[in-house]
Write a protein that holds these residues in place. Structure first.
Motif, PDB file in Angstrom:
ATOM      1  N   MET A  56      15.344  61.599  28.651  1.00  0.00           N
ATOM      2  CA  MET A  56      14.662  60.534  27.796  1.00  0.00           C
ATOM      3  C   MET A  56      15.260  59.214  27.933  1.00  0.00           C
ATOM      4  SD  MET A  56      14.734  61.005  23.591  1.00  0.00           S
ATOM      5  CE  MET A  56      16.417  61.338  23.360  1.00  0.00           C
ATOM      6  N   THR A  57      14.520  58.478  28.501  1.00  0.00           N
ATOM      7  CA  THR A  57      14.844  57.030  28.877  1.00  0.00           C
ATOM      8  C   THR A  57      14.556  55.953  27.824  1.00  0.00           C
ATOM      9  OG1 THR A  57      12.756  56.557  30.299  1.00  0.00           O
ATOM     10  CG2 THR A  57      15.030  57.348  31.440  1.00  0.00           C
ATOM     11  N   CYS A  58      14.952  54.799  27.953  1.00  0.00           N
ATOM     12  CA  CYS A  58      14.769  53.997  26.798  1.00  0.00           C
ATOM     13  C   CYS A  58      14.518  52.657  27.704  1.00  0.00           C
ATOM     14  CB  CYS A  58      15.805  53.776  25.975  1.00  0.00           C
ATOM     15  SG  CYS A  58      15.387  52.605  24.561  1.00  0.00           S
ATOM     16  N   PRO A  59      13.485  52.178  28.260  1.00  0.00           N
ATOM     17  CA  PRO A  59      13.336  51.093  29.196  1.00  0.00           C
ATOM     18  C   PRO A  59      12.997  49.807  28.447  1.00  0.00           C
ATOM     19  CG  PRO A  59      11.125  52.510  28.991  1.00  0.00           C
ATOM     20  CD  PRO A  59      12.117  52.947  28.238  1.00  0.00           C
ATOM     21  N   THR A  60      12.899  49.905  27.389  1.00  0.00           N
ATOM     22  CA  THR A  60      12.301  48.481  26.392  1.00  0.00           C
ATOM     23  C   THR A  60      13.535  47.964  26.240  1.00  0.00           C
ATOM     24  OG1 THR A  60      10.317  49.212  26.067  1.00  0.00           O
ATOM     25  CG2 THR A  60      11.242  47.404  24.830  1.00  0.00           C
ATOM     26  N   ARG A  61      13.810  46.842  26.118  1.00  0.00           N
ATOM     27  CA  ARG A  61      14.971  46.092  25.523  1.00  0.00           C
ATOM     28  C   ARG A  61      14.901  45.667  24.048  1.00  0.00           C
ATOM     29  NH1 ARG A  61      18.476  40.807  27.499  1.00  0.00           N
ATOM     30  NH2 ARG A  61      19.000  42.153  29.060  1.00  0.00           N
ATOM     31  N   HIS A  62      15.893  46.302  23.408  1.00  0.00           N
ATOM     32  CA  HIS A  62      15.944  46.037  21.884  1.00  0.00           C
ATOM     33  C   HIS A  62      16.883  44.954  21.459  1.00  0.00           C
ATOM     34  CE1 HIS A  62      14.144  50.216  22.506  1.00  0.00           C
ATOM     35  NE2 HIS A  62      13.565  50.065  21.423  1.00  0.00           N
ATOM     36  N   ASN A  63      16.711  44.365  20.437  1.00  0.00           N
ATOM     37  CA  ASN A  63      17.502  43.670  19.622  1.00  0.00           C
ATOM     38  C   ASN A  63      18.448  44.938  19.198  1.00  0.00           C
ATOM     39  OD1 ASN A  63      16.377  41.151  20.072  1.00  0.00           O
ATOM     40  ND2 ASN A  63      15.090  41.438  18.362  1.00  0.00           N
ATOM     41  N   ILE A  64      19.904  44.641  18.754  1.00  0.00           N
ATOM     42  CA  ILE A  64      20.655  45.602  18.487  1.00  0.00           C
ATOM     43  C   ILE A  64      21.577  45.067  17.288  1.00  0.00           C
ATOM     44  CG2 ILE A  64      22.613  47.160  19.067  1.00  0.00           C
ATOM     45  CD1 ILE A  64      21.659  46.940  21.985  1.00  0.00           C
ATOM     46  N   LEU A  65      21.604  45.855  16.267  1.00  0.00           N
ATOM     47  CA  LEU A  65      22.574  45.670  15.014  1.00  0.00           C
ATOM     48  C   LEU A  65      23.448  46.877  15.343  1.00  0.00           C
ATOM     49  CD1 LEU A  65      23.677  44.463  12.650  1.00  0.00           C
ATOM     50  CD2 LEU A  65      21.807  45.369  11.169  1.00  0.00           C
ATOM     51  N   TRP A  66      24.742  46.611  15.238  1.00  0.00           N
ATOM     52  CA  TRP A  66      25.787  47.844  15.455  1.00  0.00           C
ATOM     53  C   TRP A  66      26.737  47.721  14.284  1.00  0.00           C
ATOM     54  CZ3 TRP A  66      30.014  48.160  19.683  1.00  0.00           C
ATOM     55  CH2 TRP A  66      30.543  49.528  19.553  1.00  0.00           C
ATOM     56  N   ILE A  67      26.751  48.685  13.509  1.00  0.00           N
ATOM     57  CA  ILE A  67      27.358  48.722  12.356  1.00  0.00           C
ATOM     58  C   ILE A  67      28.506  49.906  12.439  1.00  0.00           C
ATOM     59  CG2 ILE A  67      27.167  49.240   9.817  1.00  0.00           C
ATOM     60  CD1 ILE A  67      24.235  48.440   9.796  1.00  0.00           C
ATOM     61  N   VAL A  68      29.572  49.387  12.551  1.00  0.00           N
ATOM     62  CA  VAL A  68      30.834  49.998  12.793  1.00  0.00           C
ATOM     63  C   VAL A  68      31.684  50.102  11.197  1.00  0.00           C
ATOM     64  CG1 VAL A  68      32.775  50.424  14.105  1.00  0.00           C
ATOM     65  CG2 VAL A  68      30.781  49.337  15.045  1.00  0.00           C
ATOM     66  N   PHE A  69      32.045  51.432  10.966  1.00  0.00           N
ATOM     67  CA  PHE A  69      32.845  51.649   9.836  1.00  0.00           C
ATOM     68  C   PHE A  69      34.293  51.844  10.535  1.00  0.00           C
ATOM     69  CE2 PHE A  69      28.830  52.728   7.987  1.00  0.00           C
ATOM     70  CZ  PHE A  69      29.033  52.500   6.491  1.00  0.00           C
ATOM     71  N   ASP A  70      35.237  51.314   9.688  1.00  0.00           N
ATOM     72  CA  ASP A  70      36.600  51.609  10.142  1.00  0.00           C
ATOM     73  C   ASP A  70      37.106  53.118  10.362  1.00  0.00           C
ATOM     74  OD1 ASP A  70      36.791  51.460   7.624  1.00  0.00           O
ATOM     75  OD2 ASP A  70      38.675  50.741   7.324  1.00  0.00           O
ATOM     76  N   SER A  71      36.818  53.707   9.275  1.00  0.00           N
ATOM     77  CA  SER A  71      37.462  55.078   8.856  1.00  0.00           C
ATOM     78  C   SER A  71      36.193  55.833   7.951  1.00  0.00           C
ATOM     79  CB  SER A  71      38.882  55.197   8.127  1.00  0.00           C
ATOM     80  OG  SER A  71      39.521  54.659   8.994  1.00  0.00           O
ATOM     81  N   LEU A  72      35.518  56.706   8.580  1.00  0.00           N
ATOM     82  CA  LEU A  72      34.173  57.595   7.957  1.00  0.00           C
ATOM     83  C   LEU A  72      34.057  58.787   8.547  1.00  0.00           C
ATOM     84  CD1 LEU A  72      32.480  57.335   5.544  1.00  0.00           C
ATOM     85  CD2 LEU A  72      30.668  56.316   6.952  1.00  0.00           C
ATOM     86  N   SER A  73      34.256  59.891   7.681  1.00  0.00           N
ATOM     87  CA  SER A  73      33.996  61.243   8.335  1.00  0.00           C
ATOM     88  C   SER A  73      32.415  61.405   8.097  1.00  0.00           C
ATOM     89  CB  SER A  73      34.721  62.442   7.632  1.00  0.00           C
ATOM     90  OG  SER A  73      34.477  62.451   6.267  1.00  0.00           O
ATOM     91  N   GLU A  74      31.913  62.463   8.905  1.00  0.00           N
ATOM     92  CA  GLU A  74      30.310  62.623   8.986  1.00  0.00           C
ATOM     93  C   GLU A  74      30.082  63.346   7.752  1.00  0.00           C
ATOM     94  OE1 GLU A  74      26.332  64.383   9.789  1.00  0.00           O
ATOM     95  OE2 GLU A  74      27.698  62.558  10.718  1.00  0.00           O
ATOM     96  N   THR A  75      30.876  64.189   7.161  1.00  0.00           N
ATOM     97  CA  THR A  75      30.502  64.724   5.931  1.00  0.00           C
ATOM     98  C   THR A  75      30.465  63.870   4.705  1.00  0.00           C
ATOM     99  OG1 THR A  75      32.814  65.395   5.639  1.00  0.00           O
ATOM    100  CG2 THR A  75      31.546  66.985   6.555  1.00  0.00           C
ATOM    101  N   ALA A  76      31.167  62.596   4.917  1.00  0.00           N
ATOM    102  CA  ALA A  76      31.085  61.653   3.645  1.00  0.00           C
ATOM    103  C   ALA A  76      29.665  61.030   3.506  1.00  0.00           C
ATOM    104  CB  ALA A  76      32.057  60.634   3.734  1.00  0.00           C
ATOM    105  N   CYS A  77      28.894  60.992   4.437  1.00  0.00           N
ATOM    106  CA  CYS A  77      27.580  60.384   4.518  1.00  0.00           C
ATOM    107  C   CYS A  77      26.646  60.925   3.518  1.00  0.00           C
ATOM    108  CB  CYS A  77      27.033  60.409   5.792  1.00  0.00           C
ATOM    109  SG  CYS A  77      27.780  59.506   7.194  1.00  0.00           S
ATOM    110  N   ALA A  78      26.803  62.172   3.101  1.00  0.00           N
ATOM    111  CA  ALA A  78      25.653  63.007   2.308  1.00  0.00           C
ATOM    112  C   ALA A  78      25.869  62.428   0.945  1.00  0.00           C
ATOM    113  CB  ALA A  78      25.861  64.315   2.340  1.00  0.00           C
ATOM    114  N   ALA A  79      27.002  61.622   0.577  1.00  0.00           N
ATOM    115  CA  ALA A  79      27.176  61.224  -1.071  1.00  0.00           C
ATOM    116  C   ALA A  79      26.798  60.004  -1.083  1.00  0.00           C
ATOM    117  CB  ALA A  79      28.624  61.607  -1.075  1.00  0.00           C
ATOM    118  N   LEU A  80      26.252  59.179   0.026  1.00  0.00           N
ATOM    119  CA  LEU A  80      25.895  57.956  -0.124  1.00  0.00           C
ATOM    120  C   LEU A  80      24.578  57.660   0.086  1.00  0.00           C
ATOM    121  CD1 LEU A  80      28.950  56.751   2.087  1.00  0.00           C
ATOM    122  CD2 LEU A  80      28.745  56.288  -0.399  1.00  0.00           C
ATOM    123  N   PRO A  81      23.840  57.099  -0.965  1.00  0.00           N
ATOM    124  CA  PRO A  81      22.116  57.268  -0.851  1.00  0.00           C
ATOM    125  C   PRO A  81      21.672  56.469   0.308  1.00  0.00           C
ATOM    126  CG  PRO A  81      22.911  55.816  -2.536  1.00  0.00           C
ATOM    127  CD  PRO A  81      23.990  56.584  -2.157  1.00  0.00           C
TER     128      PRO A  81
END
Length: 414
Positions: free
Chosen positions: A1-26
């Motif tokens: 599955m390639t991605c040949p088109t250049r995208h603008n990128i917004l990269w959002i990086v949390f400092d400390s966050l577990s996968e399971t915590a995401c379900a509680a945030l809308p």
């Protein structure tokens, strides 16, 4: 599955966050459902410094050399932002970076030409004079700033008092750190060139230390509930701004965390400290959830694929857009304040090797993450699981070999 088109990128990086915590945030929960969601993404370390260095380079910690907190990323290594800037993309950062030392309230400087716009702020309680958030707060709400910091920083006083934490928690939502990050990102996206061929990083802070001195006895940390609410609202504001400016149609949004967050006191290599969210929303790409095991060292090459840019020669991660994940994740703790540990997650199994003073294995822990997600039952001594234990030890050796750095050119045969 390639991605040949250049995208603008917004990269959002949390400092400390577990996968399971995401379900509680809308907002995070809705974003996850509309994205390419890697449900089993693991950080290469429970410590923020090594994990973030791997995130921004695509290298294992044994290769980039950031083996514990307080170690700066060596100058020989190339960050994603440097590569993007060299490739002609407009680069900017708002919030946390954490790739260099920032002890005693010193400023963490970016590399030359890494970011065209650099709004650095290690966190709301990090008292560097160059903390862009604190400069904004002092100008916007001087009385609130004085309540948190009644005196100029003392470089030898790195502890944060309960009074300061309470004053920070009492700030109106609009004055909070993550609200500031969201507003600054929205302003950046609203500029005439803010979304034209850009690579932007939003560094959100939700860990309990909030940019203050870390607890040396706990290599990971729990999250702050108020900061999490602010971060979720900030994410909503950023996504809305992309939609309202028309940038969403040509912008890839990547959301992840440098490391997980503690959920129990079972130790630094517990699943919640390593298992992080990883979601990618791309224009024209249908949402999909994948259970393939991946490591966050794979994020950097994925970002290069999104930008249609060749990665550096020295990279160990794999793009997650090509459909061939390695299906295992290796994590290591090498803190001088803790027993060293190495963990391998593969399929439903997790092996944790605790090393002795001489570096050799002191004892093993084997967990079935499907039947025992809380890791309460160590199966390593169970006679019924000896074959599985041996297989996981062999695979851990294979994983360490696979992550060796073999990019130095061979110039002679003798």
């Amino acid at each position: 599955m390639t991605c040949p088109t250049r995208h603008n990128i917004l990269w959002i990086v949390f400092d400390s966050l577990s996968e399971t915590a995401c379900a509680a945030l809308p907002t995070l929960s809705a974003f996850r459902d509309s994205s390419l969601h890697f449900a089993r993404a693991y950080a290469p370390s429970p410590e923020a410094g090594p994990a973030r260095a791997s995130l921004f380079t695509g290298l294992d910690m044994a290769a980039h050399g950031v083996w514990t907190e307080g170690v700066a990323l060596p100058g020989r290594e190339t960050t994603v932002a440097q590569r993007m800037a060299d490739g002609g993309m407009g680069t900017w950062l708002v919030g946390r970076r954490q790739l260099a030392g920032a002890s005693h309230w010193t400023t963490e400087h970016a590399r030359p030409f890494e970011y065209a716009q650099f709004d650095w702020a290690h966190g709301p309680l990090h008292r560097s004079r160059q903390n862009a958030y604190l400069a904004w707060l002092e100008a916007r709400a001087p009385e609130a700033y004085q309540e948190i910091f009644p005196a100029q920083p003392d470089p030898d006083a790195t502890e944060i008092s309960d009074r300061q934490r309470h004053a920070l928690a009492a700030l109106p939502e609009a004055l909070g750190f993550n609200s500031w990050v969201g507003a600054r990102v929205c302003a950046q996206l609203s500029q005439p060139a803010g979304g034209a061929n850009c690579f932007g990083v939003a560094g959100l802070v939700v860990g309990e230390t909030q940019g203050g001195a870390p607890n040396p006895h706990i290599p990971c940390e729990t999250v702050d509930a108020g900061a999490m609410r602010q971060a979720d609202a900030a994410l909503a504001a950023m996504l809305e701004r992309l939609d309202s400016t028309g940038l969403a149609e040509r912008t890839a949004v990547v959301v992840t965390a440098a490391r997980g967050a503690l959920a129990t006191s079972r130790g630094p290599m517990q699943d919640s400290a390593l298992h992080v969210p990883l979601m990618i929303r791309m224009p024209g790409r249908a949402p999909r959830r994948t259970e393939a095991m991946v490591s966050t060292i794979d994020v950097a090459p994925t970002l290069y694929a999104l930008a249609d840019m060749p990665p550096p020669r020295r990279i160990q991660g794999r793009s997650l857009l090509d459909g061939t994940p390695r299906d295992w994740a290796l994590s290591r703790l090498r803190s001088p304040d803790h027993r060293w540990q190495t963990a391998l997650c593969m399929d439903r199994w997790k092996l944790v090797v605790t090393h002795g003073a001489n570096g050799r294995a002191a004892h093993d822990s084997l967990f079935d993450l499907t039947e025992d997600p809380g890791e309460a039952s160590n199966l390593a001594a169970d006679p019924a699981h000896q074959d599985r234990l041996e297989q996981m030890v062999d695979r851990m050796i294979d994983a360490r070999v696979a992550l060796e750095d073999r990019t130095e050119p061979r110039i002679a045969k003798f």
